[in-house]
Design an enzyme around this catalytic site. Structure first.
Site, mmCIF file in Angstrom:
data_model
loop_
_atom_site.group_PDB
_atom_site.id
_atom_site.type_symbol
_atom_site.label_atom_id
_atom_site.label_comp_id
_atom_site.label_asym_id
_atom_site.label_seq_id
_atom_site.Cartn_x
_atom_site.Cartn_y
_atom_site.Cartn_z
ATOM 1 N N HIS A 86 0.646 -1.055 0.153
ATOM 2 C CA HIS A 86 -0.089 -0.162 0.254
ATOM 3 C C HIS A 86 1.164 1.204 0.042
ATOM 4 O O HIS A 86 0.658 2.182 -0.404
ATOM 5 C CB HIS A 86 -1.156 -0.179 1.333
ATOM 6 C CG HIS A 86 -0.303 0.390 2.425
ATOM 7 N ND1 HIS A 86 -0.214 -0.304 2.851
ATOM 8 C CD2 HIS A 86 -0.235 1.701 3.296
ATOM 9 C CE1 HIS A 86 0.133 -0.003 4.347
ATOM 10 N NE2 HIS A 86 -0.031 1.041 4.120
ATOM 11 N N ASP A 222 1.125 -7.103 2.581
ATOM 12 C CA ASP A 222 1.392 -6.273 1.920
ATOM 13 C C ASP A 222 2.902 -5.405 2.002
ATOM 14 O O ASP A 222 3.012 -5.137 2.534
ATOM 15 C CB ASP A 222 0.847 -5.479 3.002
ATOM 16 C CG ASP A 222 -0.195 -3.927 2.626
ATOM 17 O OD1 ASP A 222 0.871 -3.622 1.379
ATOM 18 O OD2 ASP A 222 -0.844 -3.420 3.224
ATOM 19 N N SER A 654 3.758 2.640 8.591
ATOM 20 C CA SER A 654 4.029 1.112 7.766
ATOM 21 C C SER A 654 4.739 1.451 6.132
ATOM 22 O O SER A 654 5.960 2.272 6.815
ATOM 23 C CB SER A 654 2.693 1.438 6.517
ATOM 24 O OG SER A 654 1.411 1.808 6.702
HETATM 25 N N1 ARG Z 1 -4.444 0.605 7.490
HETATM 26 C C1 ARG Z 1 -3.466 0.526 6.989
HETATM 27 C C2 ARG Z 1 -2.770 1.827 6.882
HETATM 28 O O1 ARG Z 1 -2.967 2.596 7.570
HETATM 29 C C3 ARG Z 1 -3.304 0.221 5.325
HETATM 30 C C4 ARG Z 1 -4.378 0.847 4.568
HETATM 31 C C5 ARG Z 1 -4.087 0.490 3.156
HETATM 32 N N2 ARG Z 1 -5.070 -0.823 3.005
HETATM 33 C C6 ARG Z 1 -6.095 -0.417 2.541
HETATM 34 N N3 ARG Z 1 -7.388 -1.521 2.245
HETATM 35 N N4 ARG Z 1 -6.677 0.520 2.128
HETATM 36 O O2 ARG Z 1 -2.182 2.804 5.871
HETATM 37 N N1 GLU Z 2 -0.649 1.320 7.597
HETATM 38 C C1 GLU Z 2 -0.032 2.623 8.424
HETATM 39 C C2 GLU Z 2 0.358 3.701 7.093
HETATM 40 O O1 GLU Z 2 0.429 3.143 6.451
HETATM 41 C C3 GLU Z 2 -0.389 1.861 9.710
HETATM 42 C C4 GLU Z 2 -1.067 1.345 10.558
HETATM 43 C C5 GLU Z 2 -1.389 2.381 12.131
HETATM 44 O O2 GLU Z 2 -1.444 3.290 11.184
HETATM 45 O O3 GLU Z 2 -0.852 2.216 12.784
HETATM 46 O O4 GLU Z 2 1.457 3.717 8.099
#
Ligand code: ARG
Ligand code: GLU
Length: 719
Positions: A86, A222, A654
């Protein structure tokens, strides 16, 4: 019993000093003084100096700020990096077309020549950091107003950063810590030629999609792979085909020995933003006002996009990155609200504040300095609340209309032309806007946006007090009697902003054409809303926000002065941090326990060929059927996919490397659990977990699934 007494001794259960195991995002340069002993007692075999050093190569030299928003780690002596799928998603999308869809099919460069350049993408490594508080505050005196203080601080920061990198190719920035009670300098080296090397198909890299996003148990592979290129002298350079793979100062070894529950874990990366020391009044505004409003607005936009994306492959590709990014924080805020409620965050903060005030009042000096803090907070938050609401509705609803947002590119330019006072950089701005416009229309669908427009305007007038609405709303009301669909249809049929050609045409001779732009109905809508926002909402919001910032600075100072038996870590602010904890499952709700790791078995359990997010690639199914996991299986013969741990992380972490006690890579951080998303505001040790892609799955996908095992030859793999 013995155990219990010991726990009480260690934890000191006063209201001020909860034993919050594993909370904290620590500054690498202070690990020696603050954390080394604790970390080693929990299983770290390295020294603080192995993690961060300015005298020898250390782990820090392999930690990369990736594109400014994510983290990546260097895993070969040829500048190869892991980050998340991502995090590289925008680049994957850029390189994708309907015919050559890297999102759907994945991508594997078979040689350096096939690695794909990504203009604009940067990889930054920290050279060193330094406490410069004294120098930054040298000209600040106690009688200054906040504005005077800010001015002195900013002047000093610019000068110190400039001096720090004199005669070098480095960059530098200074950030405030502890709400401006301290300032640290970061000297950086930024590489500008960063190429895409490999990525699995979305059915692995984004498996579970938005349904599973922020969720544990998780089965998303991921990851993506990039490589840093440098010039012949191993220095940063703009893209050139003559550039060569970067030779890093440190290469992270990778362990496939696996991980057991309660094993030590450490995350090293660039967490973006947390606010752990807010008052109860701030938490109240976030939990009861701001988060719920933003969640609702985004829900509406996502539902509209979803329909159009499902109906067309072109729209699906155009909107995939935008959808994912909008959905991400929509879901995070929703989880945050629930988590804050479950943690009883406001009451906890209130109790703390009551006790703290008692403490303040026992000391005349403290009483004089801090006695009014909480009543001041209360007053300021009741003042800022309506402005904050307007700000949310402006940025999420009004600017969520894409045609309005593209029209806003012209706001300053048209005003500058009209005023006759042509700014010297006007032509440069117009050229810049031309590029932005081209970029924008690549991924724009007017049919969906017209629906968004109607829905967003409706939500705005339903929620913003009539006296505070932009003036155009009374005109719309008169002419359309609240029928925003009709209004949207009207303006989308007439405006130039639904067509790239028309906008580019108008840009050819803006000196004359600005009048046409001014008469454009979408421009008019934008102009009215943005003027209201810039002239009234934002100045007021910023004025109050500055006062709150100053209160926060005082509050932070007071806490550190009066509660001295606690170790403080500064809020995340996009600077390099270390978090440590252990691999650990948790109880999400009564009677339910989640194990700390997942396997390929779970991918197959979730498989659903009729739902996009849960399709499993035939090749992966074949490997599963034959249990062809090679050296990547765990002791039980399962193929691990992800694990969760108690590291304190946030957005920006991330792609961060996750290390075992020996400093070997065991995984790549990519998410947090939904129950734990409130850890940006309050950390609850039984609920907060970071989610990590097990490196054995990464290597399995590269090697067995993609047949790109040649990449493994570059890596240092410890078996
Ligand atoms: N929650 C994760 C972060 O904050 C992954 C985001 C990307 N994935 C998604 N399905 N939108 O960035
Ligand atoms: N998916 C998040 C990022 O892009 C990390 C998840 C979180 O916020 O801990 O950094």
């Amino acid at each position: 019993m013995k155990k219990f007494i010991l726990l009480v001794l260690i934890c000191n259960f006063s209201i001020f000093n909860f034993c919050k195991a594993d909370e904290g995002m620590w500054l690498p340069m202070f690990l020696k003084a603050m954390n080394e002993t604790d970390m080693q007692s929990k299983g770290l075999k390295l020294s603080a100096e192995d993690i961060y050093s300015i005298n020898k190569s250390s782990l820090k030299d392999a930690i990369v700020h990736f594109g400014g928003g994510c983290t990546a780690e260097i895993i070969s002596d040829q500048g190869l990096m892991f980050t998340n799928h991502h995090c590289g998603y925008g680049q994957l999308q850029e390189h994708s077309t309907v015919e050559n869809d890297l999102l759907t099919n994945g991508f594997w460069a078979k040689s350096h020549e096939e690695e794909l350049p990504n203009p604009g993408l940067t990889a930054t490594i920290i050279v060193r950091m330094e406490d410069v508080t004294k120098q930054v505050l040298a000209n600040v005196t106690s009688g200054m107003t906040d504005a005077e203080r800010d001015k002195k601080v900013n002047e000093a920061m610019v000068q110190i950063a400039k001096d720090a990198i004199k005669d070098t190719h480095y960059g530098a920035y200074i950030r405030p810590f502890f709400y401006g009670n301290e300032y640290y300098l970061f000297v950086t080296e930024t590489f500008k030629d960063v190429r895409l090397v490999g990525a699995p198909p979305s059915s692995i890299g984004k498996f579970g999609g938005d349904t599973d996003n922020w969720m544990w148990p998780r089965h998303t592979g991921d990851f993506s792979i990039f490589r840093i290129y440098a010039n012949k002298d191993n220095l940063p350079a703009e893209y050139s085909k003559d550039n060569v793979p970067y030779k890093p100062k440190y290469v992270i070894p990778i362990s496939i020995k696996g991980i057991e529950e309660n094993d030590f874990t450490m995350v090293y990366g660039f967490p973006g933003r947390t606010t752990e020391y807010l008052s109860s009044y701030a938490v109240n505004m976030i939990m009861n006002e701001s988060d719920p409003a933003k969640v609702k607005i985004r829900e509406t936009r996502l539902a509209i996009w979803d329909v159009d994306m499902k109906a067309s492959d072109k729209v699906r590709i155009q909107y995939s990155a935008k959808y994912a990014s909008l959905a991400n924080y929509w879901k995070k805020w929703d989880g945050e609200i629930r988590g804050l409620k479950k943690a009883d965050a406001i009451n906890k903060k209130k109790l703390f504040e009551q006790d703290f005030l008692l403490k303040v009042n026992t000391d005349d000096d403290a009483k004089g300095k801090y006695g009014n803090l909480f009543s001041d907070f209360q007053k300021m938050y009741s003042e800022i609340s309506p402005w904050s609401k307007q700000r949310d509705y402006h940025s999420e609803a009004i600017m969520g209309i894409e045609a309005v947002s593209v029209a806003s590119y012209f706001y300053d330019i048209v005003d500058a032309i009209k005023s006759g006072k042509k700014a010297s950089d006007l032509q440069k701005r117009i050229d810049g806007t031309k590029a932005d416009v081209a970029d924008f229309y690549k991924d724009f669908n007017a049919v969906a946006d017209e629906k968004i427009c109607a829905a967003m305007l409706k939500t705005y007038i339903d929620n913003i007090d009539k006296t505070k609405q932009a003036s155009i709303f009374s005109e719309i009301e008169k002419k359309y009697k609240g029928d925003f669909k009709k209004y949207a249809k009207d303006i989308y049929s007439k405006s130039i902003f639904v067509s790239e050609e028309k906008v580019q045409e108008a840009m050819k001779n803006l000196d004359k054409n600005y009048k046409k732009i001014e008469k454009d109905p979408i421009y008019k809508l934008m102009y009215s809303c943005l003027s209201k926002y810039k002239q009234e909402v934002l100045p007021k919001y910023m004025e109050l926000d500055a006062k709150i910032a100053s209160l926060n600075r005082t509050y932070m100072k007071a806490m550190r002065e009066l509660i001295i038996d606690k170790k403080y870590y500064p809020d995340a602010n996009g600077t390099l941090r270390v978090a440590y904890g252990k691999a650990s499952g948790y109880y999400p709700k009564d009677g339910v326990h989640y194990d700390f790791y997942t396997t390929l078995e779970g991918v197959m359990e979730k498989e659903n060929p009729s739902v996009d997010e849960f399709i499993v690639f035939p090749k992966l199914k074949e490997l599963y059927k034959n249990k062809d996991y090679g050296q990547y299986a765990n002791k039980k013969g399962e193929l691990p996919v992800a694990f969760c741990a108690s590291n304190h992380t946030t957005g920006g972490n991330s792609g961060s490397p996750v290390f075992n006690g020996e400093g070997q890579l065991i995984g790549t951080n990519f998410d947090r659990n939904w129950e734990g998303t409130m850890s940006d505001i309050i950390y609850n040790p039984d609920q907060v977990r970071n989610i990590v892609l097990d490196v054995r799955f990464t290597l399995f996908v590269i090697d067995k699934f993609a047949g790109a095992g040649y990449l493994l030859n570059e890596m240092k793999i410890v078996k």
